[in-house]
Design a protein around this motif. Structure first.
Motif, PDB file in Angstrom:
ATOM      1  N   GLY A 179       0.816  -1.213   0.000  1.00  0.00           N
ATOM      2  CA  GLY A 179       0.000   0.000   0.000  1.00  0.00           C
ATOM      3  C   GLY A 179       0.845   1.256   0.000  1.00  0.00           C
ATOM      4  O   GLY A 179       0.524   2.234  -0.690  1.00  0.00           O
ATOM      5  N   VAL A 180       1.928   1.243   0.758  1.00  0.00           N
ATOM      6  CA  VAL A 180       2.838   2.392   0.795  1.00  0.00           C
ATOM      7  C   VAL A 180       3.391   2.658  -0.605  1.00  0.00           C
ATOM      8  O   VAL A 180       3.474   3.804  -1.061  1.00  0.00           O
ATOM      9  N   GLN A 182       4.005  11.709   0.542  1.00  0.00           N
ATOM     10  CA  GLN A 182       3.398  10.916   1.607  1.00  0.00           C
ATOM     11  C   GLN A 182       4.264   9.707   1.933  1.00  0.00           C
ATOM     12  O   GLN A 182       4.439   9.358   3.100  1.00  0.00           O
ATOM     13  N   ARG A 183       4.812   9.064   0.897  1.00  0.00           N
ATOM     14  CA  ARG A 183       5.680   7.907   1.108  1.00  0.00           C
ATOM     15  C   ARG A 183       6.933   8.307   1.861  1.00  0.00           C
ATOM     16  O   ARG A 183       7.378   7.613   2.783  1.00  0.00           O
ATOM     17  N   ARG A 209      -5.133   2.870   5.387  1.00  0.00           N
ATOM     18  CA  ARG A 209      -6.252   2.188   6.032  1.00  0.00           C
ATOM     19  C   ARG A 209      -7.329   1.845   5.005  1.00  0.00           C
ATOM     20  O   ARG A 209      -7.878   0.734   4.997  1.00  0.00           O
ATOM     21  N   GLY A 210      -7.639   2.807   4.131  1.00  0.00           N
ATOM     22  CA  GLY A 210      -8.625   2.551   3.092  1.00  0.00           C
ATOM     23  C   GLY A 210      -8.206   1.410   2.184  1.00  0.00           C
ATOM     24  O   GLY A 210      -9.023   0.568   1.799  1.00  0.00           O
ATOM     25  N   TYR A 211      -6.926   1.355   1.853  1.00  0.00           N
ATOM     26  CA  TYR A 211      -6.395   0.290   1.004  1.00  0.00           C
ATOM     27  C   TYR A 211      -6.530  -1.063   1.692  1.00  0.00           C
ATOM     28  O   TYR A 211      -6.942  -2.058   1.060  1.00  0.00           O
ATOM     29  N   LEU A 212      -6.215  -1.132   2.980  1.00  0.00           N
ATOM     30  CA  LEU A 212      -6.277  -2.395   3.714  1.00  0.00           C
ATOM     31  C   LEU A 212      -7.721  -2.858   3.899  1.00  0.00           C
ATOM     32  O   LEU A 212      -8.006  -4.054   3.852  1.00  0.00           O
ATOM     33  N   VAL A 213      -8.643  -1.906   4.110  1.00  0.00           N
ATOM     34  CA  VAL A 213     -10.056  -2.262   4.236  1.00  0.00           C
ATOM     35  C   VAL A 213     -10.594  -2.764   2.904  1.00  0.00           C
ATOM     36  O   VAL A 213     -11.264  -3.803   2.823  1.00  0.00           O
TER      37      VAL A 213
END
Length: 223
Positions: free
Chosen positions: A157-158, A166-167, A206-210
């Motif tokens: 995701g990173v 952001q990274r 978080r959105g990516y993991l969800v």
């Protein structure tokens, strides 16, 4: 929210006492002679207390203690006094004079803490140390071995979801553990701006993991 917008907070208005205090600081800090020396010393003591509080609050991030930590506070207070006197003509009375002056001390502490870190780094400066990620996220070694799939998803995701900035901020603060002050100095930014960038990065991750089923909507693992 609508009520807040409809009734915005009025701008700060100095009380007669605050105005008198400001006038006294202006007079004494520009009086020359013993009067100015006494006022400068009083200002220094005030800003030293603020600086000591700030360096103590940030000490753990740069692993500095004892005399060296106190020396940073003294340096910050001294430079803050010089800055206050040099820019005294810029004070517009939009806050208490001491509140305005203390901001210089906090800025100087932030700058000196950042410089100290780069002069005495305690983390790798080249490349992201992904092996430190579980510890930075509060995951024990036992949990990390069980959650290797989740950690791999975080890394993916990173690399795929975050902007370059952001990274850079996420890797610096979360993965490599660089103090926010030091990173702000290196990136020629401010603590506030980097905190906002980090917040946005965490929200994206978080959105990516969800979305990919690694976390539920409440942030709990699903695998």
């Amino acid at each position: 929210m609508d009520a807040v917008r409809a009734n915005p907070q009025p701008p700060w208005r100095p009380s007669p006492e605050a105005e008198a205090e400001t006038a006294e600081w202006r007079r004494t800090l520009t009086a020359g002679g013993a009067v100015q020396r006494d006022a400068t010393e009083r200002l220094y003591e005030l800003l030293l207390r603020v600086s000591r509080g700030e360096v103590q609050r940030r000490a753990a991030a740069i692993r500095v203690t004892g005399p060296e930590l106190d020396d940073l506070a003294h340096q910050a207070a001294g430079d803050a006094v010089i800055a206050v006197i040099r820019r005294l003509h810029e004070f517009r009375g939009e806050s208490r004079f001491t509140t305005w002056a203390c901001k210089f001390a906090m800025f100087e502490v932030s700058t000196k803490v950042g410089r100290h870190f780069w002069q005495h780094p305690t983390v790798p400066l080249e490349g992201a140390d992904w092996e430190r990620l579980p510890d930075r996220l509060g995951i024990t070694p036992e949990e990390a071995s069980q959650d290797s799939e989740l950690l791999a998803a975080v890394r993916a995701g990173v690399e795929s979801q975050l902007t370059r900035r952001q990274r850079q901020v996420f890797l610096g603060v979360v993965v490599d553990g660089i103090p926010i002050d030091a990173l702000a100095l290196r990136m020629k930014s401010t603590r506030g701006a980097l905190y906002k960038t980090l917040f946005d990065a965490r929200r994206k991750l978080r959105g990516y993991l969800v979305t990919n089923g690694y976390l539920d909507a409440e942030g709990k693992e699903t695998r």
